[in-house]
Design an enzyme around this catalytic site. Structure first.
Site, mmCIF file in Angstrom:
data_model
loop_
_atom_site.group_PDB
_atom_site.id
_atom_site.type_symbol
_atom_site.label_atom_id
_atom_site.label_comp_id
_atom_site.label_asym_id
_atom_site.label_seq_id
_atom_site.Cartn_x
_atom_site.Cartn_y
_atom_site.Cartn_z
ATOM 1 N N ARG A 176 75.035 -8.740 45.052
ATOM 2 C CA ARG A 176 76.208 -7.584 45.437
ATOM 3 C C ARG A 176 75.916 -6.107 45.390
ATOM 4 O O ARG A 176 76.100 -5.671 46.251
ATOM 5 C CB ARG A 176 77.548 -8.099 45.103
ATOM 6 N N SER B 47 77.804 -5.996 62.392
ATOM 7 C CA SER B 47 76.593 -6.514 61.478
ATOM 8 C C SER B 47 76.112 -7.748 61.974
ATOM 9 O O SER B 47 76.010 -8.112 63.121
ATOM 10 C CB SER B 47 77.086 -6.508 60.149
ATOM 11 N N HIS C 171 75.781 1.966 56.900
ATOM 12 C CA HIS C 171 75.964 0.585 57.428
ATOM 13 C C HIS C 171 77.520 0.383 57.526
ATOM 14 O O HIS C 171 78.104 0.098 58.506
ATOM 15 C CB HIS C 171 75.251 -0.522 56.956
ATOM 16 N N ASP C 172 78.203 0.971 56.160
ATOM 17 C CA ASP C 172 79.543 0.932 56.452
ATOM 18 C C ASP C 172 80.632 1.592 57.216
ATOM 19 O O ASP C 172 81.585 1.298 57.545
ATOM 20 C CB ASP C 172 80.138 1.198 54.929
ATOM 21 N N ASP D 159 72.772 4.611 59.363
ATOM 22 C CA ASP D 159 72.581 3.081 59.046
ATOM 23 C C ASP D 159 71.231 2.832 59.075
ATOM 24 O O ASP D 159 70.557 2.833 59.864
ATOM 25 C CB ASP D 159 73.339 2.514 60.023
#
EC number: 2.3.1.31
Length: 416
Positions: free
Chosen positions: A225, A154, A360-361, A327
């Site tokens: 968040r 990232s 993305h995780d 992603d």
């Protein structure tokens, strides 16, 4: 064991200086002069990358439980870094540094300034380049010269790329995981909305909210968040995990009353976002979130050069760009463009694509996909057995290149 080292006076790229920059870090394994691997954490990560026994061969000030109290007690890449794992701490000397501007022990907005009060927004604005320069300063203190590798995911991947640009002679291999040369406009927009959620929270108070008698801007940080979590997941993974299902009676949710709530369901995806937002506000600092997202937004590999290729042209090491099909925060296409630019700069490069719907995780939750190519890239560069280059048939187009296709990704490093 987390330690803190002072690296002395530090001038940030914005032009401002502080007299005493302190960096929290952890080291794992034994240094043999040629085996150091720097791991760069993501936006809200910390120096606690592994639960492996941490080295105690430094002269820094032991923080011990102080950093754990700050919130990041769980190692964020424990399935990748450790004895016998992809980044093997019995083979490599692994260093992970909490970046300036964060809130896990390094100098930043919540840390005490010269007046023994928290810096708040008086702390200088930080850039990814500041992180790289600070890491170089700390490594000098630890006696580490040239790095075997820099690995980051990232915005940590941007940090890794910055090493290839800024200190091209100081690193042999760079692994840029789930990252890009710069953020696209959509992600810039979402980060701007997240920051606005914080700065419009009345409790933010211009960044001056520290002290037992002052409430923190928890609502604004929680909303930021929630936006982040949506960015980190893919449509497919969200659909699989939550669908349109209503949450049960005991689902987490403490938001303001919604007059329509008595008629419409509180959904599982809402409960998930609320739970993660609430837990995040207990471990992270709102000002740090502002600072670090600004650093990520500002990063541009080509800054100061005519192109990404020119920025990487002095780097004589090897580059692995690792991306994930699901992603949309840092896309496969962005990694493809990065890899092409590196080849144009005559850098031996592989672009390894993982088929994943985790979004993305994926780089955090799929060690079976991330580990093998990282392990083999650290050992053998772009010619590593598990490193698959999507552009490589009989050899890559341009650059110093690599050999033919290798074996597919395997999971042997991660036995059940």
């Amino acid at each position: 064991m987390t330690a803190v080292e002072s690296v002395g006076e530090f001038r940030f790229e914005c032009g401002e200086s502080i007299e005493n920059l302190r960096l929290a870090y952890e080291t794992y394994g034994e240094f043999d002069g040629d085996n150091a691997v720097l791991v760069c954490h993501a936006l809200t990560g910390s120096q606690h990358v592994s639960n492996a026994p941490s080295s105690a061969d430094h002269d820094g000030d032991d923080l011990g439980d102080a950093v754990e109290t700050a919130g990041q007690a769980r190692a964020w890449w424990n399935d990748v870094v450790g004895p016998g794992k992809a980044i093997d701490t019995t083979e490599y000397y692994v260093v992970c540094v909490n970046v300036p501007g964060s809130c896990y022990g390094s100098s930043g907005p919540p840390a005490d300034g010269p007046d023994d009060e928290p810096w708040g927004t008086e702390f200088p604005p930080v850039t990814v380049g500041d992180w790289t320069r600070a890491q170089r300063r700390l490594l000098d203190r630890l006696g580490v010269g040239r790095l075997h590798a820099v690995v980051g995911g990232s915005v940590g991947g941007m940090n890794a790329l910055d090493w290839a640009k800024r200190f091209p002679d100081d690193v042999r291999r760079v692994a840029a995981v789930a990252t890009a040369s710069r953020l696209d406009t959509q992600c810039l927009s979402l980060d701007a909305i997240a920051r606005r959620a914080i700065t419009t929270d009345p409790d933010w108070n211009g960044g001056d909210y520290y002290g037992d008698d002052r409430p923190s801007p928890a609502d604004g940080l929680a909303q930021a968040r929630r936006i982040g979590h949506v960015m980190y997941l893919s449509k497919a993974s969200m659909g699989r995990k939550f669908g349109r299902r209503a949450a049960g009676r005991d689902a987490f949710g403490d938001g303001p009353d919604d007059p329509t709530g008595r008629f419409f369901p509180y959904r599982e995806v809402e409960s998930y976002l609320d739970y993660n937002a609430d837990s995040f506000t207990t471990r992270f600092d709102a000002n740090s979130y502002l600072y670090l997202t600004r650093a990520m937004d500002e990063y541009d590999l080509a800054a100061g050069y005519g192109s990404d290729a020119e920025a990487l042209a002095a780097f004589e090491g090897e580059l692995l760009a690792l991306s994930f099909t699901g992603d949309w925060h840092f896309t496969v296409e962005q990694s493809r463009v990065l890899a092409a630019a590196a080849r144009d700069g005559d850098v031996p490069t592989a672009h390894h694509v993982v088929d994943s719907d985790h979004g993305h995780d994926a780089f955090l939750v799929e060690p079976e996909s991330v580990g093998p190519p990282l392990r083999d890239f650290l050992a053998d560069g772009v010619g590593g057995r598990a490193v698959r280059d999507e552009d490589d048939d009989d050899g890559p187009p341009g650059g110093r290149g690599r050999g033919p296709d290798r074996a597919p990704v395997h999971a042997s490093l991660f036995p059940g």
